[in-house]
Design a protein around this motif. Structure first.
Motif, PDB file in Angstrom:
ATOM      1  N   GLY A 377      -3.688  -3.938   7.734  1.00  0.00           N
ATOM      2  CA  GLY A 377      -3.847  -2.656   8.437  1.00  0.00           C
ATOM      3  C   GLY A 377      -3.737  -2.741   9.941  1.00  0.00           C
ATOM      4  O   GLY A 377      -3.880  -1.735  10.631  1.00  0.00           O
ATOM      5  N   ASP A 378      -3.447  -3.938  10.485  1.00  0.00           N
ATOM      6  CA  ASP A 378      -3.285  -4.083  11.934  1.00  0.00           C
ATOM      7  C   ASP A 378      -1.863  -3.631  12.295  1.00  0.00           C
ATOM      8  O   ASP A 378      -0.893  -4.368  12.113  1.00  0.00           O
ATOM      9  N   LYS A 379      -1.749  -2.415  12.778  1.00  0.00           N
ATOM     10  CA  LYS A 379      -0.440  -1.811  13.047  1.00  0.00           C
ATOM     11  C   LYS A 379       0.344  -2.579  14.120  1.00  0.00           C
ATOM     12  O   LYS A 379       1.559  -2.713  14.027  1.00  0.00           O
ATOM     13  N   GLU A 380      -0.372  -3.063  15.133  1.00  0.00           N
ATOM     14  CA  GLU A 380       0.304  -3.803  16.210  1.00  0.00           C
ATOM     15  C   GLU A 380       0.949  -5.076  15.676  1.00  0.00           C
ATOM     16  O   GLU A 380       2.074  -5.419  16.045  1.00  0.00           O
ATOM     17  N   MET A 381       0.235  -5.785  14.798  1.00  0.00           N
ATOM     18  CA  MET A 381       0.799  -7.019  14.236  1.00  0.00           C
ATOM     19  C   MET A 381       1.941  -6.699  13.283  1.00  0.00           C
ATOM     20  O   MET A 381       2.908  -7.479  13.194  1.00  0.00           O
TER      21      MET A 381
END
Length: 407
Positions: A377-381
């Protein structure tokens, strides 16, 4: 005559066994008390040897194993901690055994959490909750469950748990702080600010809430409100070493590095080891990376574990800036040894950055994929992984084009 002699012999033997047992218990208690004293003063690593001696001399005390496991958890020895907690289990139904079993399963949850065994950690939390109600311990258990839900990508589940705790007891500044961080990560700044403000209302000395509010206002470009928050901190009475450390943090955020170092050094002299960490942050901000590294290492050498993963992460960041990528990688590994922590997310990102900086894009792709398995769920990654894949594809196309021209 013979019977009386035998009777006397048996009585003497029992007496000797009682004396020996009492002596062993006394020595065990002495070691245990010393270990607890060290642990309470934050010297967790030093306490381990004394706990080991205590359980060796008296293997019948569940509380010895529980305290030993707690110290092992605090030093990142999660596998060993899980083993010690398992020895504390009592298959009896009385108030003391229920309390001990509740505490051991709480410890098991922390150990499994640290090892990244999220499902087992959740299971241990539920087992701990099944051993009757204990408000303070239950809040800790529910907090771990919420953190696990968040790490597993279930932000809604985490929020629901925090809501339940606050509904039952609205005097928990730490829970407002934790839910505020959850909202902040989700980009819900208004909700986060409200929770941080509530944390401060509950405890005027919830310093992390002040700094979290400052960070949000700074990111939003509202410099006036950001400065107002720091002024509130500056106007507070700071007397203890820990409070003077917070004053140093305030100067650090303000960019007043001279006063930051003065306050933090005073805090260190007062016995606050955590001030060493923030001293490192000040030197890092001044781009004096070698001095920063020495301060972070000094903090770690004290045996304090509260910010040890963060310290290893900052050391790795310094080495990246110095282009000493071998040492950077080594310290990322050391930080990751602490298991699934909030700092672990930053360490995982730094590993990806390290591979990118050294042109090892296939390794960066693998590291980013592993990161997303741990922290879904880490959008940046997710965006970074997409960039890495594109970069690999572009490099492969360029390589094929060069080969074509040569033929």
């Amino acid at each position: 005559m013979g019977w009386n002699t035998g009777k006397f012999f048996m009585a003497a033997l029992v007496f000797c066994c009682v004396i020996c047992s009492a002596t062993g218990c006394g020595e065990a208690k002495k070691e245990y008390n010393k270990a607890v004293e060290l642990m309470e003063s934050g010297k967790y690593e030093e306490s381990l040897e004394h706990f080991a001696d205590a359980v060796k001399k008296n293997s019948e005390k569940a509380e010895y194993y529980i305290a030993y496991g707690t110290a092992l958890n605090r030093t990142g020895h999660y596998k060993e901690a899980a083993s010690e907690f398992s020895k504390a289990y009592q298959d009896t139904d009385n108030q003391i055994s229920r309390q001990n079993n509740k505490r051991l399963y709480l410890g098991q949850a922390v150990a499994c959490y640290g090892m990244g065994e999220n499902e087992k950690a959740l299971e241990a939390c539920d087992k701990a909750l099944s051993y009757g109600k204990d408000k303070d311990i239950d809040i800790k258990i529910q907090s771990i469950k919420a953190s696990l839900k968040q790490l597993m990508g279930d932000a809604g589940g985490a929020e629901e748990i925090y809501n339940g705790i606050i509904k039952e007891d609205s005097s928990q500044d730490g829970i407002y702080l934790a839910r505020g961080r959850l909202y902040q990560i989700q980009g819900e700044d208004d909700k986060a600010l409200k929770d941080y403000s509530n944390a401060i209302k509950v405890s005027g000395k919830c310093y992390d809430a002040y700094f979290a509010i400052y960070e949000i206002y700074t990111r939003l470009g509202d410099n006036r409100k950001a400065e107002d928050i720091l002024k509130k901190l500056e106007g507070m009475e700071m007397e203890t070493a820990e409070e003077i450390m917070q004053l140093g943090r305030m100067y650090y955020y303000k960019g007043d590095y001279k006063n930051a170092k003065t306050s933090l050094e005073k805090s260190v002299k007062g016995g606050c080891n955590e001030a060493l960490y923030y001293t490192g942050m000040v030197y890092m901000a001044e781009k004096d990376y070698n001095t920063a590294i020495s301060r972070f290492k000094e903090y770690v050498s004290t045996g304090s574990t509260e910010k040890a993963p963060e310290a290893y992460n900052q050391i790795a960041g310094c080495y990246i800036e110095l282009e000493d990528f071998e040492n950077a990688s080594a310290y990322i590994d050391k930080g990751m040894d602490f298991g699934i922590t909030n700092a672990g997310m930053v360490l995982g990102r730094n590993r990806v950055i390290l591979y990118e900086r050294t042109g090892r894009y296939k390794k960066a792709k693998k590291a980013a994929s592993l990161y997303l398995e741990k922290y879904p769920g880490d959008k940046e990654m997710e965006k970074e992984l997409g960039f890495i894949k594109t970069r690999i594809k572009t490099m492969q196309m360029a390589k094929n084009d060069t080969k074509g021209k040569q033929q």
